[in-house]
Design a protein around this motif. Structure first.
Motif, PDB file in Angstrom:
ATOM      1  N   ASP A  84       0.815  -1.218   0.000  1.00  0.00           N
ATOM      2  CA  ASP A  84       0.000   0.000   0.000  1.00  0.00           C
ATOM      3  C   ASP A  84       0.848   1.267   0.000  1.00  0.00           C
ATOM      4  N   GLN A  85       1.943   1.257   0.753  1.00  0.00           N
ATOM      5  CA  GLN A  85       2.810   2.443   0.813  1.00  0.00           C
ATOM      6  C   GLN A  85       3.356   2.803  -0.569  1.00  0.00           C
ATOM      7  N   VAL A  86       3.859   1.793  -1.273  1.00  0.00           N
ATOM      8  CA  VAL A  86       4.470   2.049  -2.583  1.00  0.00           C
ATOM      9  C   VAL A  86       3.418   2.501  -3.601  1.00  0.00           C
ATOM     10  N   ILE A  87       2.268   1.860  -3.596  1.00  0.00           N
ATOM     11  CA  ILE A  87       1.191   2.273  -4.501  1.00  0.00           C
ATOM     12  C   ILE A  87       0.751   3.702  -4.181  1.00  0.00           C
ATOM     13  N   ALA A  88       0.654   4.024  -2.904  1.00  0.00           N
ATOM     14  CA  ALA A  88       0.193   5.361  -2.513  1.00  0.00           C
ATOM     15  C   ALA A  88       1.169   6.447  -2.959  1.00  0.00           C
ATOM     16  N   VAL A  89       2.453   6.244  -2.696  1.00  0.00           N
ATOM     17  CA  VAL A  89       3.432   7.282  -3.034  1.00  0.00           C
ATOM     18  C   VAL A  89       3.577   7.431  -4.541  1.00  0.00           C
ATOM     19  N   HIS A  90       3.788   6.319  -5.235  1.00  0.00           N
ATOM     20  CA  HIS A  90       4.055   6.400  -6.671  1.00  0.00           C
ATOM     21  C   HIS A  90       2.791   6.684  -7.486  1.00  0.00           C
ATOM     22  N   LEU A  91       1.779   5.873  -7.280  1.00  0.00           N
ATOM     23  CA  LEU A  91       0.620   5.938  -8.172  1.00  0.00           C
ATOM     24  C   LEU A  91      -0.357   7.042  -7.760  1.00  0.00           C
ATOM     25  N   LYS A  92      -0.778   7.022  -6.489  1.00  0.00           N
ATOM     26  CA  LYS A  92      -1.669   8.088  -6.049  1.00  0.00           C
ATOM     27  C   LYS A  92      -0.946   9.429  -6.042  1.00  0.00           C
ATOM     28  N   GLY A  93       0.323   9.427  -5.640  1.00  0.00           N
ATOM     29  CA  GLY A  93       1.098  10.667  -5.636  1.00  0.00           C
ATOM     30  C   GLY A  93       1.206  11.276  -7.013  1.00  0.00           C
ATOM     31  N   THR A  94       1.448  10.442  -8.014  1.00  0.00           N
ATOM     32  CA  THR A  94       1.535  10.933  -9.391  1.00  0.00           C
ATOM     33  C   THR A  94       0.169  11.401  -9.880  1.00  0.00           C
ATOM     34  N   TRP A  95      -0.881  10.696  -9.495  1.00  0.00           N
ATOM     35  CA  TRP A  95      -2.234  11.131  -9.863  1.00  0.00           C
ATOM     36  C   TRP A  95      -2.559  12.484  -9.240  1.00  0.00           C
ATOM     37  N   ASN A  96      -2.220  12.655  -7.953  1.00  0.00           N
ATOM     38  CA  ASN A  96      -2.447  13.948  -7.309  1.00  0.00           C
ATOM     39  C   ASN A  96      -1.722  15.065  -8.051  1.00  0.00           C
ATOM     40  N   GLY A  97      -0.445  14.833  -8.358  1.00  0.00           N
ATOM     41  CA  GLY A  97       0.336  15.860  -9.038  1.00  0.00           C
ATOM     42  C   GLY A  97      -0.165  16.153 -10.438  1.00  0.00           C
ATOM     43  N   THR A  98      -0.510  15.101 -11.174  1.00  0.00           N
ATOM     44  CA  THR A  98      -0.998  15.269 -12.546  1.00  0.00           C
ATOM     45  C   THR A  98      -2.336  16.003 -12.547  1.00  0.00           C
ATOM     46  N   ARG A  99      -3.244  15.568 -11.723  1.00  0.00           N
ATOM     47  CA  ARG A  99      -4.591  16.157 -11.682  1.00  0.00           C
ATOM     48  C   ARG A  99      -4.550  17.637 -11.272  1.00  0.00           C
ATOM     49  N   LEU A 100      -3.804  17.933 -10.212  1.00  0.00           N
ATOM     50  CA  LEU A 100      -3.807  19.298  -9.687  1.00  0.00           C
ATOM     51  C   LEU A 100      -2.998  20.251 -10.570  1.00  0.00           C
ATOM     52  N   ALA A 101      -1.891  19.769 -11.125  1.00  0.00           N
ATOM     53  CA  ALA A 101      -1.122  20.609 -12.045  1.00  0.00           C
ATOM     54  C   ALA A 101      -1.904  20.869 -13.326  1.00  0.00           C
ATOM     55  N   ALA A 102      -2.561  19.831 -13.845  1.00  0.00           N
ATOM     56  CA  ALA A 102      -3.340  19.996 -15.071  1.00  0.00           C
ATOM     57  C   ALA A 102      -4.462  21.007 -14.878  1.00  0.00           C
ATOM     58  N   GLY A 103      -5.044  21.031 -13.683  1.00  0.00           N
ATOM     59  CA  GLY A 103      -6.106  21.995 -13.409  1.00  0.00           C
ATOM     60  C   GLY A 103      -5.643  23.429 -13.529  1.00  0.00           C
ATOM     61  N   ILE A 104      -4.421  23.701 -13.077  1.00  0.00           N
ATOM     62  CA  ILE A 104      -3.856  25.047 -13.201  1.00  0.00           C
ATOM     63  C   ILE A 104      -3.452  25.324 -14.645  1.00  0.00           C
ATOM     64  N   MET A 105      -2.813  24.347 -15.271  1.00  0.00           N
ATOM     65  CA  MET A 105      -2.292  24.540 -16.627  1.00  0.00           C
ATOM     66  C   MET A 105      -3.394  24.737 -17.655  1.00  0.00           C
ATOM     67  N   ARG A 106      -4.503  24.025 -17.513  1.00  0.00           N
ATOM     68  CA  ARG A 106      -5.587  24.169 -18.489  1.00  0.00           C
ATOM     69  C   ARG A 106      -6.160  25.580 -18.451  1.00  0.00           C
ATOM     70  N   GLU A 107      -6.195  26.187 -17.274  1.00  0.00           N
ATOM     71  CA  GLU A 107      -6.682  27.565 -17.162  1.00  0.00           C
ATOM     72  C   GLU A 107      -5.686  28.546 -17.756  1.00  0.00           C
ATOM     73  N   ALA A 108      -4.407  28.194 -17.663  1.00  0.00           N
ATOM     74  CA  ALA A 108      -3.350  29.071 -18.183  1.00  0.00           C
ATOM     75  C   ALA A 108      -3.140  28.906 -19.683  1.00  0.00           C
ATOM     76  N   GLY A 109      -3.723  27.846 -20.264  1.00  0.00           N
ATOM     77  CA  GLY A 109      -3.603  27.638 -21.703  1.00  0.00           C
ATOM     78  C   GLY A 109      -2.468  26.735 -22.124  1.00  0.00           C
ATOM     79  N   GLY A 110      -1.823  26.063 -21.159  1.00  0.00           N
ATOM     80  CA  GLY A 110      -0.777  25.124 -21.556  1.00  0.00           C
ATOM     81  C   GLY A 110       0.160  24.779 -20.423  1.00  0.00           C
ATOM     82  N   GLY A 111       0.992  23.771 -20.661  1.00  0.00           N
ATOM     83  CA  GLY A 111       1.969  23.339 -19.685  1.00  0.00           C
ATOM     84  C   GLY A 111       2.457  21.951 -20.014  1.00  0.00           C
ATOM     85  N   ALA A 112       3.467  21.506 -19.278  1.00  0.00           N
ATOM     86  CA  ALA A 112       4.047  20.180 -19.498  1.00  0.00           C
ATOM     87  C   ALA A 112       4.132  19.439 -18.175  1.00  0.00           C
ATOM     88  N   ILE A 113       3.644  18.210 -18.166  1.00  0.00           N
ATOM     89  CA  ILE A 113       3.724  17.347 -16.994  1.00  0.00           C
ATOM     90  C   ILE A 113       4.579  16.142 -17.358  1.00  0.00           C
TER      91      ILE A 113
END
Length: 246
Positions: free
Chosen positions: A107-136
């Protein structure tokens, strides 16, 4: 002109290893960086090594917490005015055979790698889509391609990052947000150098180029994916392995 001039990047797991190497190279290419890491002292020390508050900031962040990751990406906007690049790099290992691996280790490894990456991707994409672009850029591993013994947790998480990257890339491509992944192979770091010599030698024997990679060689690929050099690339997975497991 520097490849990332005027850009702001967030790097999780940025206090050491591949994350620090990426931050260092990004700054050399004109970017400013926000480092997210669990260890506040190590993260602050990394900021000082990178040149101080003019080019880098430290944020204590547990990537398994959406609230922490939200604070991290928001810090890029409040401190430097934008979020142009997100590097989801934070990771841990809890290696053991299936017979010996505990549910908590899985569970620890899945949480850090997979959920952690999902958190970062989802939240960064939310900002970037409003700004008109970005790279993840999501850091997977060659273990997610082939599966390595003693790493059912890690291989599953790193393979999951590939699928997540492709699915997320399809959702936001029309909004100017590009999402790609890197799969490092055997990279010289504190973690890999702690391996027993016989295991290191066995892994090295699988590399056609005959040597381990350096963190800076992952950083170079991250610069490419973060910059306009890769402007027509999204949903791709780049292997940086010295030819291992071709």
């Amino acid at each position: 002109m520097a490849l990332l001039e005027g850009k702001t990047a967030v790097v999780t797991g940025g206090a050491q290893g591949i994350g620090f190497a990426i931050a260092e190279r990004f700054i050399a290419e004109g970017a400013r960086v926000v480092l997210g890491d669990l260890d506040p002292e190590a993260t602050e020390a990394a900021v000082q090594k990178l040149g101080g508050a003019d080019v880098a900031r430290a944020v204590t962040c547990d990537v398994t917490s959406a609230a922490d990751v939200e604070a991290l990406v928001n810090a890029a906007v409040t401190e430097f005015g934008a979020l142009d690049v997100m590097i989801n790099n934070a990771g841990i290992t809890r290696d053991a055979t299936m017979r010996k691996m505990t549910e908590d280790q899985f569970d620890q490894v899945i949480a850090v790698h997979l959920k952690g990456t999902w958190n970062g991707t989802r939240l960064a994409a939310g900002i970037m889509r409003e700004a008109g672009g970005g790279a993840i850029i999501n850091i997977s591993s060659i273990s997610g391609k082939v599966g390595l013994m003693g790493q059912t947790n890690y291989s599953a998480a790193k393979a999951g990052i590939v699928g997540m990257t492709k699915a997320a890339a399809k959702e936001v491509a029309h909004l100017g947000v590009r999402i790609n992944a890197i799969q490092p192979g055997l990279i010289r770091s504190a973690m890999t150098e702690a391996m027993p010599q016989r295991i290191w030698d066995a892994k090295l024997a699988e590399v056609p180029m005959g040597r381990a990679g350096e963190p800076g060689e992952i950083a170079s690929v991250a610069v490419f994916l973060a910059s306009d050099l890769s402007s027509y690339m999204t949903g791709t997975v780049l292997e940086v392995t010295g030819g291992r497991y071709m």
